[in-house]
Design a protein around this motif. Sequence first.
Motif, short mmCIF file in Angstrom:
data_model
loop_
_atom_site.label_atom_id
_atom_site.label_comp_id
_atom_site.label_asym_id
_atom_site.label_seq_id
_atom_site.Cartn_x
_atom_site.Cartn_y
_atom_site.Cartn_z
N PRO A 262 6.04 96.20 6.95
CA PRO A 262 5.27 95.07 6.44
C PRO A 262 4.17 95.54 5.51
O PRO A 262 3.53 96.57 5.76
CB PRO A 262 4.69 94.45 7.73
N LYS A 263 3.95 94.80 4.42
CA LYS A 263 2.99 95.21 3.39
C LYS A 263 1.61 95.50 3.97
O LYS A 263 0.93 96.43 3.54
CB LYS A 263 2.87 94.13 2.31
N GLU A 264 1.20 94.72 4.97
CA GLU A 264 -0.14 94.89 5.52
C GLU A 264 -0.27 96.16 6.37
O GLU A 264 -1.37 96.57 6.74
CB GLU A 264 -0.55 93.67 6.36
N LYS A 265 0.86 96.81 6.67
CA LYS A 265 0.85 98.04 7.45
C LYS A 265 1.24 99.26 6.62
O LYS A 265 1.31 100.37 7.13
CB LYS A 265 1.85 97.93 8.63
N SER A 266 1.50 99.06 5.33
CA SER A 266 2.07 100.13 4.51
C SER A 266 1.11 101.30 4.34
O SER A 266 1.53 102.46 4.30
CB SER A 266 2.49 99.59 3.13
N GLY A 267 -0.19 101.04 4.22
CA GLY A 267 -1.15 102.12 4.08
C GLY A 267 -1.14 103.05 5.28
O GLY A 267 -1.10 104.28 5.14
N GLN A 268 -1.17 102.47 6.46
CA GLN A 268 -1.14 103.26 7.69
C GLN A 268 0.17 104.03 7.80
O GLN A 268 0.18 105.22 8.16
CB GLN A 268 -1.32 102.35 8.90
N ALA A 269 1.30 103.37 7.49
CA ALA A 269 2.60 104.01 7.62
C ALA A 269 2.74 105.19 6.65
O ALA A 269 3.18 106.28 7.04
CB ALA A 269 3.71 102.99 7.36
N LEU A 270 2.37 105.00 5.39
CA LEU A 270 2.49 106.07 4.41
C LEU A 270 1.46 107.17 4.68
O LEU A 270 1.71 108.35 4.37
CB LEU A 270 2.33 105.51 3.00
N GLY A 271 0.32 106.83 5.26
CA GLY A 271 -0.64 107.85 5.69
C GLY A 271 -0.06 108.71 6.79
O GLY A 271 -0.26 109.93 6.81
N MET B 158 -4.17 116.12 7.22
CA MET B 158 -3.27 115.73 8.30
C MET B 158 -3.93 114.74 9.26
O MET B 158 -3.32 113.76 9.69
CB MET B 158 -2.83 116.98 9.06
N PHE B 159 -5.20 114.95 9.56
CA PHE B 159 -5.89 114.07 10.50
C PHE B 159 -6.47 112.83 9.81
O PHE B 159 -6.55 111.76 10.41
CB PHE B 159 -7.00 114.83 11.23
N ALA B 160 -6.87 112.97 8.55
CA ALA B 160 -7.56 111.87 7.88
C ALA B 160 -6.61 110.85 7.26
O ALA B 160 -6.97 109.67 7.14
CB ALA B 160 -8.49 112.43 6.79
N ALA B 161 -5.41 111.27 6.84
CA ALA B 161 -4.53 110.38 6.08
C ALA B 161 -4.19 109.08 6.83
O ALA B 161 -4.31 107.99 6.25
CB ALA B 161 -3.26 111.12 5.67
N ARG C 34 -5.12 103.25 7.24
CA ARG C 34 -5.43 102.05 8.01
C ARG C 34 -6.68 101.36 7.45
O ARG C 34 -6.71 100.13 7.32
CB ARG C 34 -5.65 102.43 9.48
N LEU C 35 -7.69 102.16 7.08
CA LEU C 35 -8.90 101.59 6.50
C LEU C 35 -8.60 100.93 5.15
O LEU C 35 -9.12 99.85 4.85
CB LEU C 35 -9.95 102.70 6.31
N GLY C 36 -7.73 101.54 4.35
CA GLY C 36 -7.35 100.97 3.06
C GLY C 36 -6.65 99.63 3.21
O GLY C 36 -6.83 98.73 2.39
N ASP C 37 -5.83 99.50 4.27
CA ASP C 37 -5.17 98.22 4.52
C ASP C 37 -6.18 97.11 4.79
O ASP C 37 -5.92 95.93 4.53
CB ASP C 37 -4.22 98.35 5.72
N ARG C 38 -7.37 97.49 5.32
CA ARG C 38 -8.39 96.50 5.66
C ARG C 38 -9.32 96.19 4.50
O ARG C 38 -9.63 95.04 4.24
CB ARG C 38 -9.21 96.98 6.87
N ILE C 39 -9.79 97.22 3.79
CA ILE C 39 -10.85 96.99 2.80
C ILE C 39 -10.35 97.08 1.35
O ILE C 39 -11.09 96.77 0.42
CB ILE C 39 -12.02 97.98 2.99
N GLY C 40 -9.10 97.55 1.16
CA GLY C 40 -8.58 97.69 -0.19
C GLY C 40 -8.26 99.14 -0.52
O GLY C 40 -9.17 99.99 -0.49
#
Length: 406
Positions: free
Chosen positions: A134-143, A271-274, A279-285
């Motif tokens: 889902p688009k709203e989870k893509s940042g977390q998934a790709l991280g 590795m730890f930050a991505a 997840r933060l990018g999905d929330r704030i941009g």
Amino acid sequence: MLSKQRRPVWVRNLRVLAVGVFFAGMGFSEIMPFLSLYIATLGHYTHQQLNFYSGVVFAVMYCVSAIVSPYWGKLADKKGRKPMILRASLGMAIVIAAMGLVTNVWQLIGLRMAQGVFAGFVSNSNALIATETPKEKSGQALGTMAAGVTGGNLLGPLLGGTLAEIFSYRVTFFITGAILFVIFLGCLFFVHEEGFQPVQGKQFDKASGVIHELTSPRIIFGLLVTTMIIQAANNSINPIISLFIKELMHGGKGVTFVSGVIAALPGVATMFAAPLLGRLGDRIGTQKILIMGFIISILCFVPSAFVKNPWQLGILRFIIGIADASLFPQVQTLLTKNSPSKLTGRIFSWNQSFMYVGNILGPLIGGFVAGLFDYGAVFLSTAFLVLVNMLLFIVNVYFPLKSQSK
């Protein structure tokens, strides 16, 4: 138990492919520490010849991959991302195992070219996750995917050096091929691509047809250029980092160990930050995370030119890893959110080509600047490169995205 059985397919795919890219990253990087030493066993070469052949063997894979990646991306959009994942993992398993059988450097160069032809496991895995999530989870998934491949790249050299020491160079190639074959089997049986719709129409056979389909080509190509400069900036440091550390330590003992630790620090941080930054990018941009990454990079590269000891450099390199986690995975997220799902394979393959061009340009820039000036100048020139990248990103991506949202 029932909730586990009903877990969405994209979650299972993410878990399998995150493990897959971890071991793929490990497999690809574990042959790097001894590749030049392996070349030396294939003939009687002068120092100059050995340096030349080593450079060719390292670079030829990136050159071929940059050329053929768009073709594989086009095929992925027509046939599916899973077939491309299987093609890449099986092809790489065979090619890398065959490197343990070569008898001269030209055979090795030919197989490295073939490795470039069969590249694309990570990019197609990312494309599949990007389209299934889902688009709203893509940042977390790709991280999470970025963390997987970064972790593999970190552990690979350690594993490769250990295996080569215990067994031999040739046996290590066979073991690496076996690891990649296990990845092939895991993807064959446990990755499921749902809802894939092949791209229809001859207009998509050409790049112009793909560009015409994009809502904002300027944003997409702005992101591709961003990828290229990110890779160039990161790789401009690689040729000189150990030499710079040797200079800081005044040629003392332990240079190799300290260089290895400092070289690994950015990857540990990434590795730890991505996943967290995704997840933060999905929330704030996502674009805000990218600009933060550019600023952190500049603030770290500039003082790196003036450090007085390796530990100061190590701290700054660790922070650079956090900046890296703010950059490349976020570019992929923005590519996902701003391109049609049916063309994700093509767009990600273009991104991979631009990444490989950056891999080639970076060491050339670093070596050239170090030759003209000194090692500190490489960090300053890299900071300037990042500044240019940030300004291009703001003009070509940030402002257009902001105007779209109004």
